[in-house]
Scaffold this active site. Structure first.
Site, short mmCIF file in Angstrom:
data_model
loop_
_atom_site.label_atom_id
_atom_site.label_comp_id
_atom_site.label_asym_id
_atom_site.label_seq_id
_atom_site.Cartn_x
_atom_site.Cartn_y
_atom_site.Cartn_z
N GLU A 179 -8.48 -3.26 -3.83
CA GLU A 179 -8.41 -3.85 -2.50
C GLU A 179 -9.65 -3.47 -1.70
OE1 GLU A 179 -4.74 -2.07 -1.25
OE2 GLU A 179 -3.55 -3.76 -1.98
N ASP A 238 2.10 -1.17 -6.29
CA ASP A 238 3.06 -2.04 -6.97
C ASP A 238 3.19 -1.72 -8.45
OD1 ASP A 238 3.59 -3.51 -4.65
OD2 ASP A 238 1.90 -4.84 -5.00
#
Length: 533
Positions: free
Chosen positions: A147, A163
């Site tokens: 990210e 996740d």
């Protein structure tokens, strides 16, 4: 979770808060930042790269093409329609590909093995990959992501295991000074270490997802595993109840801001509600006892609004429950990582993901940045960045910046001839440094690496919680490359922290063994003067 709503807030705003940085007055860095994706995975499949996210100027969602141009997604439909092909041909094993990311972008860099990731569009926007969900088109694809946010305040780039954990990779940024910061490297065979540890625990074994051909595709984070029926939905409930009830008879103090230790809230539990008051005694927040799902996702009863009171308390509570320190602590956050993941039942995922990292930093849950345990690199004036797909087997056992033998030099006070020392030679993150008679042990051997002062196997001299004010304690913390761990020994002998523009100072002119260190205005006084020996 670190989904789209967090790309804009946690990466851009949260990172500044963690490091106590002030935004520069003008844009720095190139208009298009080169980010190299290098492949040392040892796998033969074709790699594909997708750079997806948000144009911060317009708020529009889209993708970045191979030339560095942001392209807005077209309108979607119900049922979802296929998205335009956003794939960039990635590097073969041993190779590298550079993509250009325009300033004013926040999103993800996906990398997949063997095939492009299929994306689709609804009228509300992009459908993100969800391989933990039945029928998701990415279910049998080996892929992962990092990210990033790149704006006028610099670059924030992190690996993520919020996740799932799938593809071992590290992230790096190189600034205008030429200094490179890296995090996310795994220890030798770290991926297999994670897989083996979870498979060995019957409660967690099914969170390891394997393709029909025998390829381990991913290890699901506990929230995703529970939602898929692969981990008990009530796994943490017993621990949560016990931890919550512990504060019916004693007080919990929450100090959510590392650079503002004077901001504190006290909490007590009544029934299933924990209520917090400020220093005036006014109630400022109340939380119902959360479920396991609330803790895994840092949401629901632990939802953290983007404010200065309720959100920071919620973040701290979620971190304490995820790490298993709530219930035994009197003050949160706990900063000693040796106390993490000891609760019953244990959070095996959080523990093994951090243990597998060379610097012990990871994003195992949304608020792993509480206490700065996250795998994030930042530079206010970046010139380039990297995502390295590292070996699935083998790998490095140490950070390249960390010697395997206790080398380095002592840092000696010119005032009293004592040495900067780690108490007891115990290299535990959060240990506050002290002054001690010079003895030549590893606890006093400091190595200058990339602007940081390293000691022991993987610790760095650190301004606690990224603090910048007078009196900020100075400790050791796991080396991360952040601004709180940057030090400059001037010709005059000042040991200056450039982020705060303050100096390492022997507190209260204490000349005894055990004297503590803190940041203070640089005054050129003898208790701020140092030399290497």
């Amino acid at each position: 979770m670190r989904q789209q709503r967090r790309w804009l807030t946690a990466l851009a705003v949260g990172a500044l808060a963690v490091m106590g940085a002030a935004a520069p007055a003008a844009a720095v860095g190139p208009d298009r930042l080169p980010i190299t994706v290098a492949n040392q995975s040892g796998r033969a499949e074709q790699v594909y790269v997708h750079v997806l996210g948000t144009n911060l100027a317009t708020g529009r969602l889209g993708w970045v093409d191979a030339g560095g141009t942001f392209r807005q997604w077209p309108a979607g439909s119900n049922p979802p329609s296929p998205a335009p092909d956003s794939a960039i041909a990635g590097p073969s094993n041993g190779g590298a590909v550079t993509v250009q990311v325009p300033r004013g972008f926040s999103g993800r860099i996906y990398f997949s093995f063997g095939q492009r990731l299929p994306f689709s569009l609804t009228p509300d926007g992009l459908v993100q990959p969800a391989p933990w969900a039945g029928g998701d088109p990415t279910r049998d694809i080996l892929f992962d992501w990092s990210e990033l946010t790149y704006n006028d305040d610099g670059l924030w780039l992190n690996s993520s295991q919020v996740d799932m954990f799938a593809v071992p990779h590290s992230v790096s940024v190189t600034g205008a000074s030429g200094q490179t910061r890296t995090t996310g490297r795994l220890v030798a065979n770290g991926r297999q270490q994670i897989i083996d540890a979870l498979r060995a625990d019957p409660a967690w074994a099914r969170s390891v997802v394997t393709r029909a051909d025998g390829t381990v595709l991913r290890v699901l984070a506990p929230g995703k595993a529970a939602s898929a029926g692969l981990l008990s939905a009530t796994y943490l409930d017993g621990y949560i109840a016990s931890a919550w009830n512990a504060y019916t008879s004693r007080t919990l103090t929450v100090q959510p801001f590392g650079d503002r230790p004077e901001v504190r809230y006290t909490g007590r539990t009544s029934g299933t509600t924990m209520r917090f008051t400020d220093t005036s005694g006014r109630e400022v927040a109340a939380f119902q006892r959360p479920s396991s799902s609330d803790v895994w996702g840092c949401d629901g009863a632990l939802h953290a609004p983007n404010d200065q009171v309720v959100g920071p308390i919620a973040r701290t509570l979620c971190a304490a429950l995820f790490r298993g320190t709530l219930g035994t602590s009197t003050t949160e956050p706990v900063l000693d990582a040796a106390q993490f993941y000891r609760s019953t039942p244990p959070n095996v995922y959080g523990r093994v993901v951090h243990e597998a990292m060379v610097d012990k930093r990871a994003y195992a849950f949304a608020f792993d940045d509480v206490g700065a345990f996250e795998s994030l690199v930042h530079d206010r004036d970046p010139r380039s960045a990297r995502v390295d797909l590292t070996p699935f087997t083998g790998g490095t056992t140490t950070d390249p910046g960390t010697p395997t033998t206790p080398t380095g030099q002592a840092l000696v006070s010119r005032w009293n001839g004592k040495c900067l020392d780690v108490p007891g030679g115990t290299f535990t993150a959060g240990s506050r440094v002290q002054m001690w008679e010079c003895n030549g042990t590893a606890a006093q051997r400091w190595r200058a690496v990339g602007g940081a002062l390293r000691v022991g196997p993987d610790q760095c001299l650190d301004a606690a919680w990224g603090g910048t004010t007078n009196g900020t304690p100075v400790q050791i913390a796991t080396c991360s490359g952040n601004a709180a761990q940057q030090w400059l020994l001037t010709a005059a002998g000042d040991l200056r922290n450039p982020q705060s523009n303050r100096c390492l100072d022997i507190a209260d002119w204490n000349g005894a063994d055990g004297a503590r260190l803190h940041l203070w205005d640089c005054a050129g006084t003898a208790n701020q003067r140092w030399t290497r020996a």
